[in-house]
Design a protein around this motif. Structure first.
Motif, mmCIF file in Angstrom:
data_model
loop_
_atom_site.group_PDB
_atom_site.id
_atom_site.type_symbol
_atom_site.label_atom_id
_atom_site.label_comp_id
_atom_site.label_asym_id
_atom_site.label_seq_id
_atom_site.Cartn_x
_atom_site.Cartn_y
_atom_site.Cartn_z
ATOM 1 N N LEU A 168 1.312 -1.324 0.126
ATOM 2 C CA LEU A 168 -0.047 0.089 0.186
ATOM 3 C C LEU A 168 0.817 1.083 0.207
ATOM 4 C CD1 LEU A 168 -2.902 -0.851 2.460
ATOM 5 C CD2 LEU A 168 -2.766 -1.091 -0.067
ATOM 6 N N LEU A 169 2.301 0.899 0.505
ATOM 7 C CA LEU A 169 2.623 2.394 0.618
ATOM 8 C C LEU A 169 3.933 2.760 -0.638
ATOM 9 C CD1 LEU A 169 4.590 1.721 4.047
ATOM 10 C CD2 LEU A 169 3.697 3.634 3.437
ATOM 11 N N ALA A 170 4.080 1.271 -1.039
ATOM 12 C CA ALA A 170 4.398 1.836 -2.592
ATOM 13 C C ALA A 170 3.385 1.807 -3.801
ATOM 14 C CB ALA A 170 4.677 0.067 -2.824
ATOM 15 N N LEU A 171 2.463 2.491 -3.491
ATOM 16 C CA LEU A 171 1.124 2.722 -4.254
ATOM 17 C C LEU A 171 1.278 3.438 -4.742
ATOM 18 C CD1 LEU A 171 -2.644 1.544 -3.701
ATOM 19 C CD2 LEU A 171 -1.399 1.204 -6.122
ATOM 20 N N VAL A 172 1.639 4.989 -3.767
ATOM 21 C CA VAL A 172 2.490 6.327 -3.451
ATOM 22 C C VAL A 172 3.395 6.769 -4.691
ATOM 23 C CG1 VAL A 172 3.068 8.391 -2.299
ATOM 24 C CG2 VAL A 172 1.541 6.684 -1.793
ATOM 25 N N PRO A 173 4.232 6.416 -4.655
ATOM 26 C CA PRO A 173 5.445 6.554 -5.467
ATOM 27 C C PRO A 173 4.855 6.215 -7.102
ATOM 28 C CG PRO A 173 6.614 4.685 -4.139
ATOM 29 C CD PRO A 173 4.833 4.827 -3.298
ATOM 30 N N THR A 174 4.463 4.808 -6.534
ATOM 31 C CA THR A 174 3.895 4.240 -8.085
ATOM 32 C C THR A 174 3.101 5.110 -9.183
ATOM 33 O OG1 THR A 174 4.054 2.062 -7.550
ATOM 34 C CG2 THR A 174 2.805 2.904 -9.699
ATOM 35 N N LEU A 175 2.084 5.758 -8.423
ATOM 36 C CA LEU A 175 1.391 6.239 -9.515
ATOM 37 C C LEU A 175 2.035 8.551 -9.840
ATOM 38 C CD1 LEU A 175 -1.590 5.765 -7.566
ATOM 39 C CD2 LEU A 175 -0.967 5.298 -9.775
ATOM 40 N N PHE A 176 2.761 8.605 -8.334
ATOM 41 C CA PHE A 176 3.400 9.656 -8.777
ATOM 42 C C PHE A 176 4.559 9.383 -9.583
ATOM 43 C CE2 PHE A 176 6.799 12.978 -7.399
ATOM 44 C CZ PHE A 176 6.243 13.271 -7.041
ATOM 45 N N PHE A 177 5.576 8.881 -9.962
ATOM 46 C CA PHE A 177 6.252 9.259 -10.172
ATOM 47 C C PHE A 177 5.537 8.076 -11.563
ATOM 48 C CE2 PHE A 177 8.887 8.481 -6.663
ATOM 49 C CZ PHE A 177 10.329 9.718 -7.051
ATOM 50 N N THR A 178 5.424 7.650 -11.674
ATOM 51 C CA THR A 178 4.531 6.946 -13.444
ATOM 52 C C THR A 178 3.956 8.691 -14.249
ATOM 53 O OG1 THR A 178 4.045 4.945 -12.810
ATOM 54 C CG2 THR A 178 3.008 5.805 -14.419
ATOM 55 N N ARG A 179 3.380 9.069 -13.009
ATOM 56 C CA ARG A 179 2.755 10.612 -13.333
ATOM 57 C C ARG A 179 3.936 11.501 -14.034
ATOM 58 N NH1 ARG A 179 -2.429 12.768 -10.653
ATOM 59 N NH2 ARG A 179 -2.186 13.835 -12.955
ATOM 60 N N MET A 180 5.114 11.180 -13.259
ATOM 61 C CA MET A 180 6.144 12.146 -13.068
ATOM 62 C C MET A 180 7.596 12.008 -14.872
ATOM 63 S SD MET A 180 8.581 12.988 -11.178
ATOM 64 C CE MET A 180 8.306 14.027 -9.830
ATOM 65 N N GLY A 181 6.814 10.344 -14.867
ATOM 66 C CA GLY A 181 7.962 9.973 -15.926
ATOM 67 C C GLY A 181 6.910 10.434 -17.571
ATOM 68 N N VAL A 182 5.472 10.145 -17.308
ATOM 69 C CA VAL A 182 4.624 10.381 -18.412
ATOM 70 C C VAL A 182 4.958 12.220 -19.097
ATOM 71 C CG1 VAL A 182 2.752 10.765 -19.394
ATOM 72 C CG2 VAL A 182 3.275 9.143 -18.420
ATOM 73 N N ARG A 183 5.726 13.108 -17.948
ATOM 74 C CA ARG A 183 5.206 14.548 -18.234
ATOM 75 C C ARG A 183 6.568 15.324 -18.560
ATOM 76 N NH1 ARG A 183 3.790 17.686 -13.039
ATOM 77 N NH2 ARG A 183 2.136 16.914 -13.203
ATOM 78 N N TYR A 184 7.847 14.503 -17.957
ATOM 79 C CA TYR A 184 9.176 15.233 -18.313
ATOM 80 C C TYR A 184 9.275 13.506 -19.255
ATOM 81 C CZ TYR A 184 8.822 17.796 -14.538
ATOM 82 O OH TYR A 184 8.481 18.991 -13.619
ATOM 83 N N ALA A 185 8.487 13.271 -19.752
ATOM 84 C CA ALA A 185 8.947 12.460 -21.314
ATOM 85 C C ALA A 185 9.995 12.693 -22.523
ATOM 86 C CB ALA A 185 7.909 11.103 -21.699
ATOM 87 N N GLY A 186 9.188 14.200 -22.700
ATOM 88 C CA GLY A 186 10.125 14.650 -23.638
ATOM 89 C C GLY A 186 11.339 15.666 -23.625
ATOM 90 N N ILE A 187 11.330 15.713 -22.040
ATOM 91 C CA ILE A 187 13.270 16.425 -21.993
ATOM 92 C C ILE A 187 14.256 15.712 -22.009
ATOM 93 C CG2 ILE A 187 13.861 17.339 -20.209
ATOM 94 C CD1 ILE A 187 10.927 18.280 -18.816
ATOM 95 N N VAL A 188 14.324 14.335 -21.690
ATOM 96 C CA VAL A 188 15.481 13.065 -21.661
ATOM 97 C C VAL A 188 15.392 12.637 -23.211
ATOM 98 C CG1 VAL A 188 16.554 12.033 -20.832
ATOM 99 C CG2 VAL A 188 15.899 13.604 -19.384
ATOM 100 N N SER A 189 16.327 12.335 -23.285
ATOM 101 C CA SER A 189 16.379 11.812 -25.060
ATOM 102 C C SER A 189 16.544 10.462 -24.830
ATOM 103 C CB SER A 189 17.777 12.004 -25.618
ATOM 104 O OG SER A 189 18.577 10.651 -26.083
ATOM 105 N N GLN A 190 15.592 9.387 -25.409
ATOM 106 C CA GLN A 190 14.674 8.933 -25.109
ATOM 107 C C GLN A 190 16.068 7.417 -25.058
ATOM 108 O OE1 GLN A 190 11.003 7.160 -25.166
ATOM 109 N NE2 GLN A 190 11.985 5.697 -25.409
ATOM 110 N N THR A 191 16.795 8.080 -26.035
ATOM 111 C CA THR A 191 17.628 6.760 -26.346
ATOM 112 C C THR A 191 18.995 6.834 -24.670
ATOM 113 O OG1 THR A 191 17.852 7.640 -28.599
ATOM 114 C CG2 THR A 191 20.155 6.706 -27.490
#
Length: 250
Positions: free
Chosen positions: A205-228
């Motif tokens: 249950l504790l792990a749910l918090v970083p799971t949702l937070f960092f998934t959304r953060m990753g989507v938000r910053y996907a275009g900043i860092v090179s995919q490669t």
């Protein structure tokens, strides 16, 4: 981990592994369990890693299913695959308490190796997964067993839907539905066999918090860092995990 022996070190490690996995998933599309389960299993048992990831994986996929709910009519076409996946996950989860941990770690090592091979080959084997009817059910069963026993089924699920040439949003929806189905089979079996203890439930249950937070953060910053760059980071992590898992098996 026995009841009443909640390890702070394990809690921290699990949360860090899940946070990194969730961030990379949001930025690159790579599945959370594929990163987090081997990482956690390298420190503890495969059973521990798989059970701890059930709820975080379900949470992330519920979010994706709700986000793309307008595509729910597509589920009917893939019912044989999904129903078989649920049943396979029940059987696979039971293997956690009957199969030696070294064999389960070998399964994880094989899955990681398969992913690396697929990556090098450019997913050249995806045509194998363009199945329907009974053949789709067979693949669904395999995906469910793999997910239940190792926490990872992306090597079957992702190519199965990728081979159908779906648009990204439709693909994301169906993959999430599949993972949610197999995770549900895991959860039912884990509760029924008392695998999801109080301590494990707290960590999950504790792990749910970083799971949702960092998934959304990753989507938000996907275009900043090179995919490669991120692909190289992921591959490096996979190679290190593969070496650690093989060392544990040997």
């Amino acid at each position: 981990m026995e009841a009443g022996s909640l390890s702070i070190g394990l809690v921290v490690f699990v949360l860090v592994a899940i946070s990194v996995g969730s961030l990379l998933k949001g930025m690159t599309g790579i599945g959370l369990p594929l990163i987090a389960v081997p990482a956690i299993a390298s420190l503890t048992s495969v059973e521990e890693a798989v059970i701890l990831m059930i709820i975080p994986v379900m949470g992330s996929n519920v979010w994706l299913v709700v986000t793309h709910a307008k595509y729910r009519s597509m589920i009917r076409e893939h019912l044989p695959f999904l129903i078989a996946g649920f049943c396979g996950a029940v059987a696979g989860t039971l293997l956690l308490v009957t199969v030696d941990d070294r064999w389960l770690k070998l399964v994880l090592a094989v899955w990681l190796a398969l992913y690396l091979i697929q990556y090098v080959l450019g997913d050249a084997l995806h045509f194998i997964f363009r199945a329907k009817g009974a053949a789709a059910a067979l693949l669904g069963s395999a995906a469910g067993v793999a997910h239940g026993a190792s926490g990872i089924s992306v090597h079957i699920v992702a190519p199965y839907f990728h081979g159908r040439g779906l648009a990204p949003a439709r693909y994301a929806f169906l993959v999430a539905v599949s993972f949610l189905t197999t995770s549900s089979g895991q959860l039912v079996t884990a509760f029924g066999n008392q695998l999801l203890t109080a301590d494990r439930l707290v960590i999950a249950l504790l792990a749910l918090v970083p799971t949702l937070f960092f998934t959304r953060m990753g989507v938000r910053y996907a275009g900043i860092v090179s995919q490669t760059v991120f692909n190289r980071i992921i591959l490096a992590l996979f190679v290190l995990m593969e070496i650690k898992l093989i060392a544990d098996v040997l």
